[in-house]
Scaffold this active site. Sequence first.
Site, PDB file in Angstrom:
ATOM      1  N   ASP A 105      -6.370   1.295   1.440  1.00 26.00           N
ATOM      2  CA  ASP A 105      -6.291   1.399   2.745  1.00 26.00           C
ATOM      3  C   ASP A 105      -7.488   1.060   3.419  1.00 26.00           C
ATOM      4  O   ASP A 105      -8.457   0.331   2.695  1.00 26.00           O
ATOM      5  CB  ASP A 105      -5.640   2.911   3.238  1.00 26.00           C
ATOM      6  CG  ASP A 105      -6.811   3.681   3.116  1.00 26.00           C
ATOM      7  OD1 ASP A 105      -7.909   3.409   2.174  1.00 26.00           O
ATOM      8  OD2 ASP A 105      -6.779   4.894   3.461  1.00 26.00           O
ATOM      9  N   LYS A 153       0.699  -1.228  -0.161  1.00 29.20           N
ATOM     10  CA  LYS A 153      -0.042  -0.149  -0.020  1.00 29.20           C
ATOM     11  C   LYS A 153       0.791   1.275  -0.029  1.00 29.20           C
ATOM     12  O   LYS A 153       0.694   2.287  -0.772  1.00 29.20           O
ATOM     13  CB  LYS A 153      -0.819   0.180   1.474  1.00 29.20           C
ATOM     14  CG  LYS A 153      -1.727   1.098   1.218  1.00 29.20           C
ATOM     15  CD  LYS A 153      -2.249   1.584   2.705  1.00 29.20           C
ATOM     16  CE  LYS A 153      -1.424   2.473   3.198  1.00 29.20           C
ATOM     17  NZ  LYS A 153      -1.286   2.907   4.493  1.00 29.20           N
TER      18      LYS A 153
END
Length: 285
Positions: free
Chosen positions: A139, A121
């Site tokens: 996220d 991420k």
Amino acid sequence: MTRREKAAAVLDRLRADIPAPETELRYRTEFELLVAVILSAQCTDKRVNLVTPALFEAYPDAAAMAEAEADEIFPYIRSVSYPNNKAKALAKTARMLRDDYGGEVPREHAELVKLAGVGRKTANVVVAVAFDEPAIAVDTHVFRVSNRIGLVKDRPTPLAVEKGLRRVIPRDAWGEAHHLLILHGRYTCEARAPKCGRCPLVGQPDGPDLCDYYAALERLPAPLDGLDPKRGRYYSKTARRYFDEPATKTDRAGVEQIADPWTGSMSVFDTKTGRTTKRVKDYRV
Ligand code: SF4
């Protein structure tokens, strides 16, 4: 409406609602962005923005931070989550940048994920924001919102959501979509109490509702009046009786629900509030 058409319609409505879809982390250089994104794991951007000015003044680049030990970095970031681990990760990453990458932040995802404290991420955010490369970072907000809206269908992991989004959103909109979905999740489709009443994806006079979660909420039965909590904690509408010890059963959507222990009916209401005990499957990580 196909999922691609739905994604296009969702992004159009979010664009109209969120005029500046960009990161709320404050940074001036690629190095500062990388540090801020590492600090933002399991932490709010607001909190990160409070600590980074002093941190960046003390360590303006990778070379300066590479000279520091983790316990020297720690005091600057003590108020973010997991400060010990993050201080160690920053010290190690700064040394890697100095020794292996000439003090620069690498542009390639495969190189970024080699750095300490940088997962998929974080690397996606850095390539998208710093280098304007197509990437969708998933996220907690993007994960929840994508599943709730139905941009992806019941995807249980961030990686599965990322793959699903890449399939339905055009490549040149990945970076923008990431920010739109994050900001929508942060300020409107909040984890505990989504503000559906002011969400641009539903209730528009000139277009269809675009959220699966909202549609499922709308299908829930209305509260029952006149229940007597003294007679039991739950009331089975089908069997018309009160009881305290419920059974559980899995519904057609794969969600475990409270059930009447005798008949198995899931038409069960909480006697204190009169509300149904049926739940719509939600996605929070
Ligand atoms: S309608 Fe509600 S659940 Fe759906 S995206 Fe909007 S705020 Fe979230």
